[in-house]
Enzyme design. Structure first.
Site, PDB file in Angstrom:
ATOM      1  N   ARG A  99       0.808  -1.229   0.000  1.00 30.08           N
ATOM      2  CA  ARG A  99       0.000   0.000   0.000  1.00 30.08           C
ATOM      3  C   ARG A  99       0.834   1.270   0.000  1.00 30.08           C
ATOM      4  NH1 ARG A  99      -2.689  -2.819   4.038  1.00 30.08           N
ATOM      5  NH2 ARG A  99      -4.474  -3.988   3.229  1.00 30.08           N
ATOM      6  N   LYS A 141       2.373  11.864 -10.441  1.00 26.19           N
ATOM      7  CA  LYS A 141       1.582  11.011 -11.344  1.00 26.19           C
ATOM      8  C   LYS A 141       2.434   9.811 -11.713  1.00 26.19           C
ATOM      9  CE  LYS A 141      -1.235  14.287 -13.951  1.00 26.19           C
ATOM     10  NZ  LYS A 141      -1.468  14.704 -15.347  1.00 26.19           N
ATOM     11  N   GLU A 186       9.615  21.201 -23.768  1.00 28.80           N
ATOM     12  CA  GLU A 186       8.759  21.133 -22.565  1.00 28.80           C
ATOM     13  C   GLU A 186       9.170  22.235 -21.580  1.00 28.80           C
ATOM     14  OE1 GLU A 186       6.455  18.064 -22.101  1.00 28.80           O
ATOM     15  OE2 GLU A 186       5.553  19.484 -20.724  1.00 28.80           O
ATOM     16  N   LYS A 245       6.588  24.055 -11.717  1.00 24.11           N
ATOM     17  CA  LYS A 245       5.738  22.852 -11.646  1.00 24.11           C
ATOM     18  C   LYS A 245       5.349  22.585 -10.187  1.00 24.11           C
ATOM     19  CE  LYS A 245       4.415  18.409 -13.066  1.00 24.11           C
ATOM     20  NZ  LYS A 245       4.509  17.280 -13.966  1.00 24.11           N
ATOM     21  N   GLU A 255      -5.118  17.889 -10.109  1.00 22.32           N
ATOM     22  CA  GLU A 255      -5.496  18.358 -11.437  1.00 22.32           C
ATOM     23  C   GLU A 255      -6.985  18.632 -11.581  1.00 22.32           C
ATOM     24  OE1 GLU A 255      -3.144  17.000 -14.725  1.00 22.32           O
ATOM     25  OE2 GLU A 255      -4.938  16.746 -15.924  1.00 22.32           O
ATOM     26  N   ARG A 313      -3.776  23.149 -12.353  1.00 24.38           N
ATOM     27  CA  ARG A 313      -2.800  22.218 -12.921  1.00 24.38           C
ATOM     28  C   ARG A 313      -3.004  22.024 -14.423  1.00 24.38           C
ATOM     29  NH1 ARG A 313      -0.465  16.922  -9.686  1.00 24.38           N
ATOM     30  NH2 ARG A 313       0.878  16.195 -11.345  1.00 24.38           N
ATOM     31  N   ASN A 319      -0.943  21.733 -19.251  1.00 25.04           N
ATOM     32  CA  ASN A 319      -1.271  21.045 -20.503  1.00 25.04           C
ATOM     33  C   ASN A 319      -1.143  21.941 -21.722  1.00 25.04           C
ATOM     34  OD1 ASN A 319      -1.768  18.672 -19.193  1.00 25.04           O
ATOM     35  ND2 ASN A 319      -3.948  19.102 -18.905  1.00 25.04           N
ATOM     36  N   HIS A 358      -0.346  20.593 -25.132  1.00 21.83           N
ATOM     37  CA  HIS A 358      -0.545  19.153 -25.040  1.00 21.83           C
ATOM     38  C   HIS A 358      -1.825  18.664 -25.717  1.00 21.83           C
ATOM     39  CE1 HIS A 358       2.821  19.434 -22.346  1.00 21.83           C
ATOM     40  NE2 HIS A 358       2.817  18.142 -22.099  1.00 21.83           N
ATOM     41  N   HIS A 380      -0.668  15.861 -27.870  1.00 22.82           N
ATOM     42  CA  HIS A 380      -1.070  14.461 -27.651  1.00 22.82           C
ATOM     43  C   HIS A 380      -1.687  13.865 -28.903  1.00 22.82           C
ATOM     44  CE1 HIS A 380      -1.354  14.616 -22.998  1.00 22.82           C
ATOM     45  NE2 HIS A 380      -0.206  14.107 -23.409  1.00 22.82           N
ATOM     46  N   HIS A 416       7.801  12.998 -27.010  1.00 24.42           N
ATOM     47  CA  HIS A 416       6.763  13.769 -26.332  1.00 24.42           C
ATOM     48  C   HIS A 416       7.002  15.288 -26.449  1.00 24.42           C
ATOM     49  CE1 HIS A 416       3.752  14.869 -23.402  1.00 24.42           C
ATOM     50  NE2 HIS A 416       4.674  15.564 -22.756  1.00 24.42           N
TER      51      HIS A 416
HETATM   52  N1  LIG Z   1       4.237  11.267 -14.727  1.00 28.02           N
HETATM   53  C1  LIG Z   1       4.172  12.393 -15.408  1.00 28.02           C
HETATM   54  O1  LIG Z   1       3.777  13.436 -14.905  1.00 28.02           O
HETATM   55  C2  LIG Z   1       4.648  12.389 -16.840  1.00 28.02           C
HETATM   56  C3  LIG Z   1       4.771  13.604 -17.539  1.00 28.02           C
HETATM   57  C4  LIG Z   1       5.263  13.578 -18.847  1.00 28.02           C
HETATM   58  C5  LIG Z   1       5.611  12.371 -19.438  1.00 28.02           C
HETATM   59  N2  LIG Z   1       5.464  11.200 -18.730  1.00 28.02           N
HETATM   60  C6  LIG Z   1       5.850   9.904 -19.318  1.00 28.02           C
HETATM   61  O2  LIG Z   1       7.250   9.940 -19.526  1.00 28.02           O
HETATM   62  C7  LIG Z   1       7.593   9.088 -20.615  1.00 28.02           C
HETATM   63  C8  LIG Z   1       8.558   9.834 -21.493  1.00 28.02           C
HETATM   64  O3  LIG Z   1       9.679  10.196 -20.728  1.00 28.02           O
HETATM   65  P1  LIG Z   1      11.085  10.579 -21.385  1.00 28.02           P
HETATM   66  O4  LIG Z   1      10.887  11.576 -22.456  1.00 28.02           O
HETATM   67  O5  LIG Z   1      12.003  10.902 -20.275  1.00 28.02           O
HETATM   68  O6  LIG Z   1      11.482   9.246 -22.168  1.00 28.02           O
HETATM   69  P2  LIG Z   1      12.221   7.881 -21.755  1.00 28.02           P
HETATM   70  O7  LIG Z   1      12.115   7.595 -20.334  1.00 28.02           O
HETATM   71  O8  LIG Z   1      11.737   6.850 -22.714  1.00 28.02           O
HETATM   72  O9  LIG Z   1      13.737   8.208 -22.134  1.00 28.02           O
HETATM   73  C9  LIG Z   1      14.024   8.636 -23.459  1.00 28.02           C
HETATM   74  C10 LIG Z   1      15.235   7.938 -24.070  1.00 28.02           C
HETATM   75  O10 LIG Z   1      16.403   8.465 -23.482  1.00 28.02           O
HETATM   76  C11 LIG Z   1      17.289   7.431 -23.084  1.00 28.02           C
HETATM   77  N3  LIG Z   1      17.986   7.967 -21.905  1.00 28.02           N
HETATM   78  C12 LIG Z   1      17.434   8.382 -20.741  1.00 28.02           C
HETATM   79  N4  LIG Z   1      18.338   8.943 -19.948  1.00 28.02           N
HETATM   80  C13 LIG Z   1      19.522   8.883 -20.596  1.00 28.02           C
HETATM   81  C14 LIG Z   1      20.836   9.334 -20.298  1.00 28.02           C
HETATM   82  N5  LIG Z   1      21.119  10.007 -19.182  1.00 28.02           N
HETATM   83  N6  LIG Z   1      21.815   9.106 -21.215  1.00 28.02           N
HETATM   84  C15 LIG Z   1      21.540   8.475 -22.379  1.00 28.02           C
HETATM   85  N7  LIG Z   1      20.305   8.051 -22.728  1.00 28.02           N
HETATM   86  C16 LIG Z   1      19.313   8.249 -21.846  1.00 28.02           C
HETATM   87  C17 LIG Z   1      16.390   6.234 -22.847  1.00 28.02           C
HETATM   88  O11 LIG Z   1      17.090   5.029 -23.048  1.00 28.02           O
HETATM   89  C18 LIG Z   1      15.311   6.436 -23.889  1.00 28.02           C
HETATM   90  O12 LIG Z   1      15.705   5.884 -25.120  1.00 28.02           O
HETATM   91  C19 LIG Z   1       6.296   8.694 -21.281  1.00 28.02           C
HETATM   92  O13 LIG Z   1       5.986   7.361 -20.940  1.00 28.02           O
HETATM   93  C20 LIG Z   1       5.264   9.642 -20.673  1.00 28.02           C
HETATM   94  O14 LIG Z   1       3.984   9.062 -20.577  1.00 28.02           O
HETATM   95  C21 LIG Z   1       5.000  11.196 -17.448  1.00 28.02           C
HETATM   96 ZN   LIG Z   2       4.503  17.112 -21.338  1.00 29.88          ZN
END
Ligand SMILES: NC(=O)c1ccc[n+]([C@@H]2O[C@H](COP(=O)([O-])OP(=O)(O)OC[C@H]3O[C@@H](n4cnc5c(N)ncnc54)[C@H](O)[C@@H]3O)[C@@H](O)[C@H]2O)c1
Ligand SMILES: [Zn+2]
Length: 360
Positions: free
Chosen positions: A114, A136, A178, A220, A230, A234, A238, A241, A245, A258
């Site tokens: 939990r 999130k 972003e 943020k 949200e 919040r 977006n 987005h 999206h 993204h």
């Molecule tokens: N929880 C939230 O509030 C929130 C907000 C925005 C996005 N997200 C989620 O985040 C994800 C996208 O995140 P992201 O853009 O960080 O992508 P990711 O986690 O897929 O990383 C992107 C790429 O970078 C590489 N990488 C990461 N760190 C590295 C480093 N230091 N050196 C070399 N390579 C590295 C990874 O291997 C990958 O290929 C999506 O699943 C999205 O839904 C969540």
């Molecule tokens: Zn975003």
């Protein structure tokens, strides 16, 4: 090192930002009152590129590379590993990776016994300015992105600027789009310094990157604190987005990163804001020029209008032929508008796709 406190109704934590912070991770964990057993969760590619120095310091669980790791199979395997390690309610999960690792690790931390503590150690610029903050967490389910998840706030966020050195140019730029968003929605000063200081940002000069990450994280944190779940404020996060999206989904989440989708989404929002007289022509142009400074967005070739509009519908952003939108009013100020005509959105997205085809 910069410390940004996050103060929520039922949780308090710090975001720390600076170079080489993870070298002293044990110290930061101790200061945050966190105890073991610890489990670092990461992905092979990330750990190989940026995590070698953590080897042997903590138990490690590697999940598959890429977005496909956000699955129930991964969750089950991680829970198995946590149980085998006899992790208790007092233990701590450390998410070492981008948004993918942060989302999955946060989710298993939310449901194991939990809820156990999670520390976010984001390794992408996108995760440092966005996904590691706010609580999130989740996975994709039945091919729907983030269908299953929970709100689970981290106990500490450690944004180590040194880790960003090994990111590809494309992933790094994705984070810059972003980051620019925060200037447009809430901080004209941030927007100006982003534009004026674009060179050191593009060359990843550690001080410049650290300052950017701190400022974005502070915004943020402030927005999340005002609206943890949200319901209202919040939603300004977006910005970019809605169309973003839609394009991301129309490209099956493979064609665009993204942040790149958000880059296109911000251009769309600026143009729609201008068409509806919500923002001046010069401010709309400044937003587009700032996006262009980061670098050329990838082509939208192959992305079709119809699936993009379908994705908007799926997002429940359309009601009675109108779309719910965050529009710019100026630099540093946005408004949430429930009644943007679908036809205007359609024409704007169509023009973006068309322009990007002709640019080849
Ligand atoms: N929880 C939230 O509030 C929130 C907000 C925005 C996005 N997200 C989620 O985040 C994800 C996208 O995140 P992201 O853009 O960080 O992508 P990711 O986690 O897929 O990383 C992107 C790429 O970078 C590489 N990488 C990461 N760190 C590295 C480093 N230091 N050196 C070399 N390579 C590295 C990874 O291997 C990958 O290929 C999506 O699943 C999205 O839904 C969540
Ligand atoms: Zn975003």
């Amino acid at each position: 090192m910069q410390t940004i406190p996050v103060r929520l109704a039922h949780a308090e934590y710090d975001i720390i930002v600076g170079p080489d912070l993870l070298q002293n991770l044990e110290e930061h964990l101790k200061r945050a009152g966190l105890s073991g057993p610890f489990l670092v969760i990461s992905q092979p590619r990330i750990f190989k590129a940026a995590g070698q120095f953590l080897k042997k310091r903590f138990p490690l669980a590697l999940i598959p590379d890429g977005e496909r790791a956000k699955s129930m199979t991964t969750v089950t395997r991680l829970l198995d590993r946590m149980a085998a390690l006899n992790m208790t309610r007092q233990s701590t999960v450390i998410a070492f990776g981008g948004g993918v690792v942060g989302d999955v690790a946060g989710f298993v931390a939310a449901i194991y016994m939990r809820g156990v503590s999670v520390v976010q150690a984001p390794t992408t610029l996108l995760a440092q300015v966005d996904s590691s903050i706010g609580g999130k967490t989740g996975i994709n389910f039945r091919s729907v992105k983030n269908l299953v998840g929970a709100f689970h706030q981290p106990r500490l966020v450690v944004s180590d600027s040194t880790l960003l050195r090994t990111l590809s140019d494309r992933e790094y730029a994705s984070g810059l789009y972003e980051a620019l968003k925060y200037g447009v929605i809430r901080d004209a000063g941030l927007f100006e310094s982003f534009v004026d200081g674009i060179q050191p940002l593009l060359t990843r000069e550690p001080d410049a990157v650290g300052r950017l990450v701190s400022r974005c994280a502070a915004i943020k944190a402030e927005v999340v604190a005002a609206d943890e779940r949200e319901s209202n404020l919040r939603r300004i996060l977006n910005f970019g987005h809605t169309v973003g999206h839609a394009l991301e989904a129309a490209g099956n989440f493979r064609r665009l990163k993204h942040g790149e989708a958000v880059g296109y989404g911000m251009i769309a929002a600026a143009r729609i804001g201008l068409a509806l007289n919500r923002v001046s022509q010069s401010d709309a142009e400044r937003i587009e020029s700032a996006i262009a400074l980061i670098g050329r967005l990838p082509s939208l070739e192959g992305i079709k209008l119809r699936p993009a509009l379908h994705a908007l519908q799926h997002d429940k952003k359309i009601r009675d032929g109108a779309v719910h939108f965050v529009l710019p009013r100026g630099i540093g100020c946005v408004e949430i508008t429930p009644d943007v005509p679908l036809e205007l959105v359609r024409e704007t997205v169509k023009a973006l796709i068309h322009e990007s085809k002709n640019r080849r």
